[in-house]
Design an enzyme around this catalytic site. Structure first.
Site, mmCIF file in Angstrom:
data_model
loop_
_atom_site.group_PDB
_atom_site.id
_atom_site.type_symbol
_atom_site.label_atom_id
_atom_site.label_comp_id
_atom_site.label_asym_id
_atom_site.label_seq_id
_atom_site.Cartn_x
_atom_site.Cartn_y
_atom_site.Cartn_z
ATOM 1 N N ASP A 18 29.022 3.230 25.660
ATOM 2 C CA ASP A 18 27.712 2.631 26.115
ATOM 3 C C ASP A 18 27.731 2.773 27.025
ATOM 4 O O ASP A 18 27.193 1.697 28.124
ATOM 5 C CB ASP A 18 28.658 0.787 25.649
ATOM 6 N N SER A 19 28.151 3.942 27.815
ATOM 7 C CA SER A 19 27.689 4.242 29.362
ATOM 8 C C SER A 19 26.777 4.284 29.286
ATOM 9 O O SER A 19 26.235 4.732 30.510
ATOM 10 C CB SER A 19 29.699 4.949 30.162
ATOM 11 N N ASP A 22 30.392 3.880 20.100
ATOM 12 C CA ASP A 22 31.123 2.344 21.513
ATOM 13 C C ASP A 22 30.259 1.112 20.339
ATOM 14 O O ASP A 22 29.061 1.354 20.338
ATOM 15 C CB ASP A 22 30.396 2.685 22.806
ATOM 16 N N LYS A 27 33.828 2.739 18.270
ATOM 17 C CA LYS A 27 35.173 2.253 19.422
ATOM 18 C C LYS A 27 34.900 0.791 19.609
ATOM 19 O O LYS A 27 33.490 0.302 20.043
ATOM 20 C CB LYS A 27 35.044 3.261 20.636
ATOM 21 N N GLU A 67 36.092 -2.229 22.862
ATOM 22 C CA GLU A 67 36.871 -3.050 23.398
ATOM 23 C C GLU A 67 37.652 -3.880 23.247
ATOM 24 O O GLU A 67 37.734 -5.099 22.971
ATOM 25 C CB GLU A 67 36.050 -3.395 24.570
ATOM 26 N N GLU A 113 42.006 2.593 30.045
ATOM 27 C CA GLU A 113 41.036 3.394 31.189
ATOM 28 C C GLU A 113 41.402 2.578 32.548
ATOM 29 O O GLU A 113 41.982 1.567 32.263
ATOM 30 C CB GLU A 113 39.896 2.457 30.890
HETATM 31 O O1 KIV Z 1 31.591 4.491 27.585
HETATM 32 C C1 KIV Z 1 31.900 5.178 27.672
HETATM 33 O O2 KIV Z 1 31.829 6.492 28.481
HETATM 34 C C2 KIV Z 1 33.090 4.142 27.791
HETATM 35 C C3 KIV Z 1 35.077 5.743 27.881
HETATM 36 C C4 KIV Z 1 34.817 5.230 30.237
HETATM 37 C C5 KIV Z 1 35.717 5.895 28.033
HETATM 38 O O3 KIV Z 1 33.582 3.373 26.983
#
Ligand code: KIV
Length: 274
Positions: free
Chosen positions: A54-55, A93, A123, A125, A192
């Site tokens: 989600d980055s 994510d 994934k 959180e 992280e």
């Molecule tokens: O969204 C992302 O890029 C991440 C990584 C930093 C692990 O969750």
């Protein structure tokens, strides 16, 4: 044969192969990916895991945080990545608001990602507070990667992006959460921005692979945001980042040259026309 060559021999990376890598003490290399063309390069290089993070909200869409990105947008990015991948395991994510506090909603979000993008896993959180969602997704046969430590979707709760779990109480909670994620059946876990000593303890205490970002060397693999390690993001240089290229400068230089060539009527030349 070097470990790198051995790993590249794998035709398609699966969650089982990742577990075998940890068991054999082979490190796992993971990067983020958001689009088709970049994914082709990363996959051809032999990356083990591609995270449609989600980055994307930051590096693709220009938002300050990861919160605004939607499930539809994540599916768009994930589909582009899946179309380019031959070998890597694709993890996607679950975006903010698509899984917290409602396990049925979490299940539906995960199913949409798997059905509409063709990705291999999701994934999300958090630990105990999202365990209902994790359990429900896993029961549907969808592999889940956990994410503890600095969890950027909670940035407004933390207030800063600094190192997490430096205090004993938070470190103890993180260790409990890591054990819980393993017991629930997550296939791997991202840690992280936590102290290296704590990350080592966690990686040694759970059987599943632990992938670190800003978590030191004694974990089972590493992940970076691809735009950061290639130097596309400008002036983002946290201590944990190793920048392998300075593509910001390289691309800027190439584009400046192109502008000059067009303005001075050097491009296109005789060979560059029909
Ligand atoms: O969204 C992302 O890029 C991440 C990584 C930093 C692990 O969750």
């Amino acid at each position: 044969m070097s470990i790198h060559k051995e790993v590249k021999k794998i035709k398609k990376v699966t969650t089982h192969q990742l577990q075998a890598m940890k068991d054999r003490k082979e490190k796992i290399a993971m990067l983020t990916a958001y689009d088709f063309s970049m994914t082709k390069i990363l996959d051809a290089a032999g990356i083990d895991i591609l995270l449609v993070g989600d980055s994307a909200s930051n590096v693709m869409a220009g938002h300050e945080t990861t919160l605004p990105i939607t499930l539809d947008q994540m599916i768009y990015h994930a589909s582009s990545v899946v179309r380019a991948v031959d070998r890597a395991l694709v993890v996607v994510d679950l975006p903010f608001g698509s899984y917290q506090g409602n396990s049925l909603k979490a299940l539906n979000s995960a199913i949409r990602i798997m059905k509409e993008s063709g990705a291999h896993s999701v994934k999300l959180e958090g630990g105990k507070e999202v365990s209902d969602s994790i359990e429900r997704i896993l029961k549907a046969g969808v592999p889940v990667m956990g994410h503890l430590g600095l969890t950027p979707q909670s940035i407004y709760k933390f207030g800063t992006y600094t190192v997490r779990a430096k205090e004993e109480a938070e470190a103890a909670r993180l260790k409990d959460d890591a054990k819980l994620l393993e017991d629930l059946g997550c296939f791997a876990l991202v840690l992280e921005k936590i102290p290296a000593k704590l990350a080592k303890e966690v990686a040694e205490s759970v059987r599943i692979p632990v992938i670190g970002i800003g978590a030191g060397p004694d974990v089972d693999g590493q992940v970076l945001v691809v735009h950061d390690m290639l130097g596309i993001t400008y002036e983002f240089k946290p201590r944990f980042l190793r920048q392998y290229l300075n593509l910001y400068e390289e691309i800027k230089g190439a584009v400046s040259q192109y502008i000059t060539d067009v303005k001075e009527q050097d491009f296109p030349n005789e060979k560059e026309q029909y």
